[in-house]
Design a protein around this motif. Structure first.
Motif, PDB file in Angstrom:
ATOM      1  N   ILE A 125     -60.276  49.147  -9.100  1.00  0.00           N
ATOM      2  CA  ILE A 125     -61.504  49.298  -9.887  1.00  0.00           C
ATOM      3  C   ILE A 125     -62.706  48.773  -9.108  1.00  0.00           C
ATOM      4  O   ILE A 125     -63.794  49.364  -9.133  1.00  0.00           O
ATOM      5  CB  ILE A 125     -61.365  48.578 -11.243  1.00  0.00           C
ATOM      6  N   ALA A 126     -62.508  47.674  -8.386  1.00  0.00           N
ATOM      7  CA  ALA A 126     -63.588  47.152  -7.536  1.00  0.00           C
ATOM      8  C   ALA A 126     -63.933  48.168  -6.440  1.00  0.00           C
ATOM      9  O   ALA A 126     -65.114  48.371  -6.117  1.00  0.00           O
ATOM     10  CB  ALA A 126     -63.163  45.822  -6.911  1.00  0.00           C
ATOM     11  N   ALA A 127     -62.905  48.824  -5.896  1.00  0.00           N
ATOM     12  CA  ALA A 127     -63.139  49.845  -4.870  1.00  0.00           C
ATOM     13  C   ALA A 127     -63.879  51.035  -5.448  1.00  0.00           C
ATOM     14  O   ALA A 127     -64.777  51.607  -4.814  1.00  0.00           O
ATOM     15  CB  ALA A 127     -61.796  50.295  -4.285  1.00  0.00           C
ATOM     16  N   CYS A 128     -63.520  51.407  -6.674  1.00  0.00           N
ATOM     17  CA  CYS A 128     -64.195  52.512  -7.344  1.00  0.00           C
ATOM     18  C   CYS A 128     -65.650  52.139  -7.627  1.00  0.00           C
ATOM     19  O   CYS A 128     -66.561  52.953  -7.446  1.00  0.00           O
ATOM     20  CB  CYS A 128     -63.466  52.836  -8.651  1.00  0.00           C
ATOM     21  N   ASP A 129     -65.863  50.912  -8.057  1.00  0.00           N
ATOM     22  CA  ASP A 129     -67.222  50.429  -8.313  1.00  0.00           C
ATOM     23  C   ASP A 129     -68.032  50.438  -7.025  1.00  0.00           C
ATOM     24  O   ASP A 129     -69.237  50.727  -7.031  1.00  0.00           O
ATOM     25  CB  ASP A 129     -67.163  49.014  -8.897  1.00  0.00           C
ATOM     26  N   LEU A 130     -67.375  50.137  -5.922  1.00  0.00           N
ATOM     27  CA  LEU A 130     -68.033  50.156  -4.613  1.00  0.00           C
ATOM     28  C   LEU A 130     -68.521  51.566  -4.288  1.00  0.00           C
ATOM     29  O   LEU A 130     -69.649  51.762  -3.820  1.00  0.00           O
ATOM     30  CB  LEU A 130     -67.047  49.676  -3.543  1.00  0.00           C
ATOM     31  N   THR A 229     -57.923  63.168  -6.163  1.00  0.00           N
ATOM     32  CA  THR A 229     -58.058  63.931  -7.408  1.00  0.00           C
ATOM     33  C   THR A 229     -57.975  63.039  -8.636  1.00  0.00           C
ATOM     34  O   THR A 229     -58.912  62.935  -9.415  1.00  0.00           O
ATOM     35  CB  THR A 229     -56.945  65.005  -7.493  1.00  0.00           C
ATOM     36  N   VAL A 230     -56.836  62.409  -8.841  1.00  0.00           N
ATOM     37  CA  VAL A 230     -56.623  61.610 -10.046  1.00  0.00           C
ATOM     38  C   VAL A 230     -57.007  60.160  -9.769  1.00  0.00           C
ATOM     39  O   VAL A 230     -56.364  59.489  -8.979  1.00  0.00           O
ATOM     40  CB  VAL A 230     -55.154  61.690 -10.504  1.00  0.00           C
ATOM     41  N   MET A 231     -58.062  59.703 -10.406  1.00  0.00           N
ATOM     42  CA  MET A 231     -58.470  58.306 -10.262  1.00  0.00           C
ATOM     43  C   MET A 231     -57.556  57.433 -11.123  1.00  0.00           C
ATOM     44  O   MET A 231     -57.411  57.693 -12.327  1.00  0.00           O
ATOM     45  CB  MET A 231     -59.914  58.132 -10.721  1.00  0.00           C
ATOM     46  N   PRO A 232     -56.929  56.424 -10.551  1.00  0.00           N
ATOM     47  CA  PRO A 232     -55.981  55.611 -11.339  1.00  0.00           C
ATOM     48  C   PRO A 232     -56.606  54.980 -12.581  1.00  0.00           C
ATOM     49  O   PRO A 232     -55.982  54.924 -13.638  1.00  0.00           O
ATOM     50  CB  PRO A 232     -55.517  54.544 -10.338  1.00  0.00           C
ATOM     51  N   HIS A 233     -57.888  54.567 -12.466  1.00  0.00           N
ATOM     52  CA  HIS A 233     -58.499  53.929 -13.637  1.00  0.00           C
ATOM     53  C   HIS A 233     -58.707  54.909 -14.782  1.00  0.00           C
ATOM     54  O   HIS A 233     -58.809  54.522 -15.941  1.00  0.00           O
ATOM     55  CB  HIS A 233     -59.828  53.269 -13.252  1.00  0.00           C
ATOM     56  N   ASN A 234     -58.753  56.224 -14.464  1.00  0.00           N
ATOM     57  CA  ASN A 234     -58.925  57.240 -15.511  1.00  0.00           C
ATOM     58  C   ASN A 234     -57.734  57.288 -16.460  1.00  0.00           C
ATOM     59  O   ASN A 234     -57.882  57.589 -17.640  1.00  0.00           O
ATOM     60  CB  ASN A 234     -59.110  58.615 -14.868  1.00  0.00           C
ATOM     61  N   LEU A 235     -56.534  57.014 -15.941  1.00  0.00           N
ATOM     62  CA  LEU A 235     -55.339  57.047 -16.766  1.00  0.00           C
ATOM     63  C   LEU A 235     -55.343  55.885 -17.763  1.00  0.00           C
ATOM     64  O   LEU A 235     -54.954  56.053 -18.929  1.00  0.00           O
ATOM     65  CB  LEU A 235     -54.090  56.995 -15.882  1.00  0.00           C
ATOM     66  N   GLY A 333     -66.450  53.074 -15.241  1.00  0.00           N
ATOM     67  CA  GLY A 333     -65.817  51.980 -14.513  1.00  0.00           C
ATOM     68  C   GLY A 333     -65.881  50.672 -15.278  1.00  0.00           C
ATOM     69  O   GLY A 333     -64.937  49.859 -15.243  1.00  0.00           O
ATOM     70  N   THR A 334     -66.994  50.450 -15.971  1.00  0.00           N
ATOM     71  CA  THR A 334     -67.146  49.246 -16.794  1.00  0.00           C
ATOM     72  C   THR A 334     -66.083  49.189 -17.884  1.00  0.00           C
ATOM     73  O   THR A 334     -65.417  48.172 -18.085  1.00  0.00           O
ATOM     74  CB  THR A 334     -68.536  49.220 -17.466  1.00  0.00           C
ATOM     75  N   LEU A 335     -65.926  50.304 -18.590  1.00  0.00           N
ATOM     76  CA  LEU A 335     -64.942  50.363 -19.670  1.00  0.00           C
ATOM     77  C   LEU A 335     -63.529  50.191 -19.129  1.00  0.00           C
ATOM     78  O   LEU A 335     -62.710  49.475 -19.715  1.00  0.00           O
ATOM     79  CB  LEU A 335     -65.062  51.709 -20.400  1.00  0.00           C
ATOM     80  N   ALA A 336     -63.240  50.839 -18.006  1.00  0.00           N
ATOM     81  CA  ALA A 336     -61.904  50.739 -17.411  1.00  0.00           C
ATOM     82  C   ALA A 336     -61.579  49.299 -17.036  1.00  0.00           C
ATOM     83  O   ALA A 336     -60.459  48.822 -17.246  1.00  0.00           O
ATOM     84  CB  ALA A 336     -61.803  51.636 -16.182  1.00  0.00           C
ATOM     85  N   GLY A 337     -62.558  48.585 -16.481  1.00  0.00           N
ATOM     86  CA  GLY A 337     -62.355  47.187 -16.113  1.00  0.00           C
ATOM     87  C   GLY A 337     -62.020  46.324 -17.311  1.00  0.00           C
ATOM     88  O   GLY A 337     -61.142  45.450 -17.250  1.00  0.00           O
ATOM     89  N   PHE A 395     -49.080  53.395  -8.544  1.00  0.00           N
ATOM     90  CA  PHE A 395     -48.717  52.323  -9.482  1.00  0.00           C
ATOM     91  C   PHE A 395     -49.223  52.592 -10.895  1.00  0.00           C
ATOM     92  O   PHE A 395     -48.867  51.858 -11.824  1.00  0.00           O
ATOM     93  CB  PHE A 395     -49.255  50.988  -8.977  1.00  0.00           C
ATOM     94  N   ALA A 396     -50.044  53.623 -11.061  1.00  0.00           N
ATOM     95  CA  ALA A 396     -50.503  54.024 -12.394  1.00  0.00           C
ATOM     96  C   ALA A 396     -49.753  55.265 -12.877  1.00  0.00           C
ATOM     97  O   ALA A 396     -49.359  55.350 -14.034  1.00  0.00           O
ATOM     98  CB  ALA A 396     -52.008  54.300 -12.373  1.00  0.00           C
ATOM     99  N   VAL A 397     -49.534  56.210 -11.966  1.00  0.00           N
ATOM    100  CA  VAL A 397     -48.910  57.488 -12.348  1.00  0.00           C
ATOM    101  C   VAL A 397     -47.435  57.313 -12.695  1.00  0.00           C
ATOM    102  O   VAL A 397     -46.956  57.850 -13.703  1.00  0.00           O
ATOM    103  CB  VAL A 397     -49.071  58.530 -11.218  1.00  0.00           C
TER     104      VAL A 397
END
Length: 445
Positions: A125-130, A229-235, A333-337, A395-397
């Motif tokens: 999530i930090a990487a996505c925020d980056l 394609t699939v962002m892990p935080h989206n799941l 990203g905020t909500l996912a965190g 690790f999410a899928v």
């Protein structure tokens, strides 16, 4: 001593609803009107679609279009199909089990495994925020010529904007996201019309081409598109925010919720497909056609758009879409965190504290890179952030597909044979391609 699994297949009972402040807060009409129910369920899919059009996806689409024209459109199409299946599973576990994916992992795995999964997810999530920060910073640079370092600081202000809308209600957040997606859509519609792409090659590009596998460079870019394609935080996000709907928590109510939530998700991801395809099409119709086949950078793409298309608005709309993309991703990203921390650790932090922690983790490396390396450093960070996301994805899928295929957990909603085989096949493909991408990136290929 391990706790015995409950009768519904979980190690622990889930005692706290996901995102409790907005849980079941959006009313769903009880009458049978299809359109009213569909409207009530419209929103979570748009928040998910944001992850498929964030700044991290732009570079691979631009590079693919510039180097190989329309050929890699088929890869984007297949990637979108994968996303539709996995997001369906994510909303399904949220509706059926009344857990988000983080809570499900906590209630299934041992505390040690759950802690490791949480750490990996926080890093992702930090990487996505980056990536979101970098996208917004580059857009501010392009639109207003704001120095990269100052742009990094300005992005921190969006914390206040996000908090304001969080307190107003969940429908407000969905409305803001919808407005920003509409902005991106308008911008890229203008770009496509201006670039005058050829219709027949576009249709041909959607059909998979064996040449993609034969050419090592096209195969590598294809892996990059598939891998991002699939962002892990989206799941995690989707499994939580679908529970904001106030549908009957009965067998029939859950069937209805899955039906309309899947329609919302599929339509929203189809919109994300159009936008991702639009980036590649514009790149193919401008850079590839003009012989600029080595364009693979957002800044270079912006510089070339105006002279090639002959319109000063081309660069402006490109930068505006990038800014909207970065800000949209910030909201989700905020909500996912928040979902991940509360779900894995079963603790609650005030939203502004949670957001500040995540933002600082992302801002520090972005600030250091911008001060030392300038624009080039931010581009390198963008690539690194995508690698981290790729590593976390497995690790999410894997837990998601495992849980939704467990009849003890899902009951009558367990994945059927075709869906189960499809989900595991997609999982294996994504995991292998991400590992291949990581291996080649680390070796500098």
């Amino acid at each position: 001593m391990q706790k015995k699994k409950s009768s519904i297949g979980w190690r622990n009972e889930n005692k706290h609803p996901s995102l409790s402040e907005v849980f079941s807060s959006v009313s769903v009409p009880k009458q049978k009107g299809i359109w009213k129910k569909l409207f009530a369920f419209t929103g979570p899919g748009l928040l998910i679609a944001v992850g498929y059009m964030d700044p991290g996806n732009w570079a691979t689409d631009i590079a693919g279009g510039a180097k190989f024209g329309y050929m890699l459109l088929s890869v984007i199409f297949i990637s979108n199909f994968f996303a539709i299946i996995l997001q369906h599973l994510a909303l399904k576990i949220g509706i059926v089990c009344e857990r988000d994916l983080a809570q499900a992992c906590r209630d299934h795995y041992s505390p040690f495994v759950s802690f490791i999964l949480w750490i990996l997810c926080e890093i992702a999530i930090a990487a996505c925020d980056l990536a979101e920060i970098i996208g917004s910073v580059l857009a501010l640079k392009l639109l207003f010529d704001i120095p990269i370092t100052w742009g990094v600081l300005i992005t921190a202000i969006d914390v206040l904007i996000i908090l304001f809308f969080q307190y107003k209600g969940f429908r407000y957040i969905e409305s803001v996201v919808a407005a920003l997606i509409f902005t991106i859509l308008v911008c890229f519609s203008f770009e496509i019309i201006s670039s005058k792409p050829e219709i027949f090659p576009i249709l041909k590009g959607i059909v998979p081409n064996p040449e993609i596998m034969k050419n090592s460079h096209s195969f590598y870019i294809s892996i990059g598109i598939l891998g991002a394609t699939v962002m892990p935080h989206n799941l995690y996000l989707h499994s939580s925010i679908i529970q904001t709907r106030n549908y009957p928590r009965t067998i029939e109510g859950k069937k209805m919720a899955i039906k309309y939530a899947t329609i919302d998700s599929t339509l929203s991801l189809s919109l994300a497909f159009f936008i991702n395809a639009a980036i590649l099409i514009i790149s193919a119709a401008t850079f590839h056609k003009a012989g600029h086949t080595e364009v693979a950078d957002i800044m270079d793409a912006h510089k070339l758009l105006t002279p090639i298309l002959g319109s000063s608005l081309a660069g402006v709309f490109f930068a505006l879409a990038l800014l909207a993309s970065g800000q949209n991703s910030t909201l989700t990203g905020t909500l996912a965190g928040q979902i991940v921390m509360e779900g894995f650790l079963n603790i609650k932090l005030k939203p502004w504290i949670r957001r500040l922690i995540t933002r600082l983790i992302a801002i520090v490396p972005a600030m250091i890179a911008s001060m030392i390396y300038g624009e080039k450093g931010t581009t390198e960070l963008l690539i690194i952030s995508q690698i981290i996301l790729s590593v976390q994805l497995s690790f999410a899928v894997i837990p998601l597909v495992n849980f939704t295929g467990d009849s003890e957990k899902m009951g009558p909603f367990v994945n059927g044979p075709i869906l189960k085989i499809s989900a595991w096949t997609i999982t294996i493909i994504i995991v292998l391609l991400n590992l291949f991408l990581l291996y080649n990136t680390l070796l500098g290929y």
